[in-house]
Design an enzyme around this catalytic site. Structure first.
Site, PDB file in Angstrom:
ATOM      1  N   SER A 137       8.211  -0.727   9.659  1.00 50.29           N
ATOM      2  CA  SER A 137       6.833  -0.212   9.716  1.00 50.29           C
ATOM      3  C   SER A 137       6.738   1.116  10.466  1.00 50.29           C
ATOM      4  CB  SER A 137       5.917  -1.256  10.374  1.00 50.29           C
ATOM      5  OG  SER A 137       5.955  -2.461   9.665  1.00 50.29           O
TER       6      SER A 137
ATOM      7  N   ALA B  66       5.309  -0.745   2.390  1.00 51.96           N
ATOM      8  CA  ALA B  66       4.843  -1.687   1.378  1.00 51.96           C
ATOM      9  C   ALA B  66       5.246  -3.116   1.718  1.00 51.96           C
ATOM     10  CB  ALA B  66       5.379  -1.304   0.008  1.00 51.96           C
TER      11      ALA B  66
ATOM     12  N   VAL C 232      19.895  -7.051   1.228  1.00 51.45           N
ATOM     13  CA  VAL C 232      19.937  -7.869   0.023  1.00 51.45           C
ATOM     14  C   VAL C 232      20.810  -7.163  -1.006  1.00 51.45           C
ATOM     15  CG1 VAL C 232      18.603  -8.833  -1.890  1.00 51.45           C
ATOM     16  CG2 VAL C 232      17.708  -8.937   0.445  1.00 51.45           C
TER      17      VAL C 232
ATOM     18  N   ARG D 181     -17.118  27.128 -10.507  1.00 52.92           N
ATOM     19  CA  ARG D 181     -17.986  28.034 -11.276  1.00 52.92           C
ATOM     20  C   ARG D 181     -17.147  28.927 -12.193  1.00 52.92           C
ATOM     21  NH1 ARG D 181     -22.021  31.183  -7.390  1.00 52.92           N
ATOM     22  NH2 ARG D 181     -22.680  32.024  -9.407  1.00 52.92           N
TER      23      ARG D 181
ATOM     24  N   GLU E 131      15.451  -6.364   6.077  1.00 50.28           N
ATOM     25  CA  GLU E 131      15.456  -4.910   6.268  1.00 50.28           C
ATOM     26  C   GLU E 131      16.867  -4.487   6.669  1.00 50.28           C
ATOM     27  OE1 GLU E 131      15.393  -1.104   6.820  1.00 50.28           O
ATOM     28  OE2 GLU E 131      13.703  -2.132   5.853  1.00 50.28           O
TER      29      GLU E 131
ATOM     30  N   CYS F 287       7.228   9.968   6.971  1.00 48.34           N
ATOM     31  CA  CYS F 287       6.584  11.277   6.794  1.00 48.34           C
ATOM     32  C   CYS F 287       6.518  12.058   8.107  1.00 48.34           C
ATOM     33  CB  CYS F 287       5.176  11.102   6.246  1.00 48.34           C
ATOM     34  SG  CYS F 287       5.092  10.245   4.663  1.00 48.34           S
TER      35      CYS F 287
ATOM     36  N   TYR G  65     -22.335  22.415   4.607  1.00 48.35           N
ATOM     37  CA  TYR G  65     -22.267  23.848   4.905  1.00 48.35           C
ATOM     38  C   TYR G  65     -22.769  24.144   6.313  1.00 48.35           C
ATOM     39  CZ  TYR G  65     -23.964  28.562   5.542  1.00 48.35           C
ATOM     40  OH  TYR G  65     -24.219  29.797   6.091  1.00 48.35           O
TER      41      TYR G  65
END
Length: 460
Positions: A43, A14, A84, A448, A37, A47, A432
């Site tokens: 960056s 972010a 910070v 369905r 940082e 994950c 499909y």
């Protein structure tokens, strides 16, 4: 003319997306950017750490999208290993400490972006700080775990927690040749699923040779004479361990923001408006894992730590800071994961989520295959769908299966965002061909069945 100063706290998804987007819109003469940082890296894909540890990703640097040097080349004053420690909202300044030299200093800002991320949950239990006990939040954490695996004298790994990080790290340890035990305090692994779907994950993990112990709350970490972890004690028993990996989850890292008096939500994350501006503060923005976002299905804020959201937040913040315009409307809670070849996906609400917000609902669960049943390689897939009572509005979908099962959840995510009913979904024109899907895609089969359940409930 003096350039406007933007200060960014946090150098990952972010924060640096915001800095980079702002820089695209305004040059250094108009906008000076200082980013702090506290770690060594910027960056990068947190994950991807389980896949680096497991050996699927060969090098640590493969997870880094942009280095500090590359950011600096774009006229961003990026200060790594600098933390910070205080935000002075009234004085429009932040206090930072250089972790290498110990130097402390204040830096003023005209505009501030808070992107402090999330912190791993680490219970205050005896032995949690012992050698051989590892979290996996940062690249430094991943390197420390790999080094620890090399030093381990035995091959027994205990993973504490059975959420996304827990099951991914269980797979990584298995690939590293460890005997793996997962300790889960919940009813079933993957608490982001309903228990009936989590049971499918449990069965599959057992089949892969991973021992999963449910209802096991950790009470302490036991150590040997050398101070290194030797076992994990729970209220259900004691489990030998040569290495312990914590996969309990994360919480918003908002201690700094909270101390500055900025507004926090019920889950501890910063509260922002649609432009990602912190509520009540015209010159402060926040994004990524430290904020709460609107759940478009439940109508409440929630905390979701995902790189997809963090990068979008950063782009929106950077646009707004740089003189453009952008908004982030909210999320539906889509997530995918895997353990070996088993794919796990969910979006929208679980049953307990629906109950928590007072929604009445029906459920439908179907078993199908990811390809035409006669096509080689067709493998089973289970889809569970929740729909609102009477209206039939789609509320949530969960999928457990193999062979491309997980990404089918994206169909449901779009339907949720559009506010579709399950009856409307039955008419979706999905692709499909026998190698890719049966004539009736599993999502359509579930829709369905859910539609029929809605009609039946309405006449009961």
């Amino acid at each position: 003319m003096t350039a406007t100063r933007l200060v960014v706290i946090g150098g990952d998804a972010a924060g640096m997306s915001a800095a980079s987007q702002a820089r695209r819109l305004k040059g250094p003469d108009e906008l000076s950017i200082v980013a702090f940082e506290r770690g060594h890296f910027t960056s990068y894909s947190a994950c991807g750490i389980p896949y680096w540890v497991g050996g699927d990703v060969e090098r640590r640097d493969d997870l880094i999208a942009r280095t500090p040097e590359e950011h600096r080349e774009r006229a961003i004053d990026l200060r790594t290993r600098t933390e910070v420690t205080e935000i002075d909202v009234a004085g429009r300044r932040v206090r930072a400490v250089d972790r290498e030299s110990g130097e402390t200093y204040w830096t003023g800002f005209d505009k501030l972006v808070i992107a402090t991320g999330a912190r791993p949950v680490r219970p205050a239990l005896p032995g949690m700080d012992a050698a051989g006990v590892h979290g996996v939040q940062t690249l430094d954490d991943g390197q420390a775990l790999l080094d620890s695996l090399d030093r381990a004298t035995g091959r027994r790994a205990v993973v504490v927690g059975a959420g996304y990080i827990g099951v991914e790290m269980a797979e990584a340890m298995l690939k590293r040749g460890f005997e793996v035990t997962v300790l889960n305090r919940g009813e079933q692994p993957m608490a982001t699923l309903d228990p009936d779907m989590g049971a499918l994950v449990h069965d599959a993990m057992d089949g892969l040779g991973i021992t999963t112990v449910n209802g096991a709350a950790v009470t302490k970490i036991l150590t040997g004479p050398d101070g290194r972890v030797s076992a994990v004690a729970t209220d259900a028993g004691t489990y030998p361990a040569d290495v312990v990996v914590l996969g309990i989850g994360v919480a918003p890292e908002t201690a700094l923001a909270g101390a500055a008096g900025l507004p926090l939500g019920p889950h501890g994350g910063l509260l922002t408006d649609l432009s990602m501006r912190v509520v009540g503060h015209d010159n402060i923005w926040a994004g990524g894992d430290c904020v709460e976002v609107l759940d478009l299905v439940a109508g409440r804020t929630r905390h979701i730590a995902l790189g997809t959201h963090a990068n979008k937040h950063g782009q929106i913040i950077g646009s707004n800071v740089g003189g453009g315009y952008g908004t982030f409307p909210g999320v539906v809670g889509t997530a995918v994961s895997k353990v070996c070849d088993l794919e796990i996906a969910r979006t929208g609400l679980r049953e307990k989520d629906a109950r928590a917000v007072g929604l009445r609902y029906v459920t439908a669960t179907i078993e199908s295959t990811g390809r035409a049943g006669y096509y080689p390689g067709a493998r089973p897939m289970t889809v569970k769908m929740l729909a609102e009572y009477r209206t039939g509005r789609l509320l949530g979908v969960q999928i457990v299966g193999r062979d491309g099962a997980a990404k089918r959840v994206d169909i449901a995510a779009v339907a949720l965002t559009a506010g579709m009913t399950v009856d409307q979904m039955t008419a979706l024109d999905l692709g499909y061909a026998p190698p890719f899907s049966p004539v009736w895609d599993p999502i359509l089969v579930a829709a369905r069945k859910a539609s029929a359940a809605v009609r039946a409930a309405g006449t009961a």
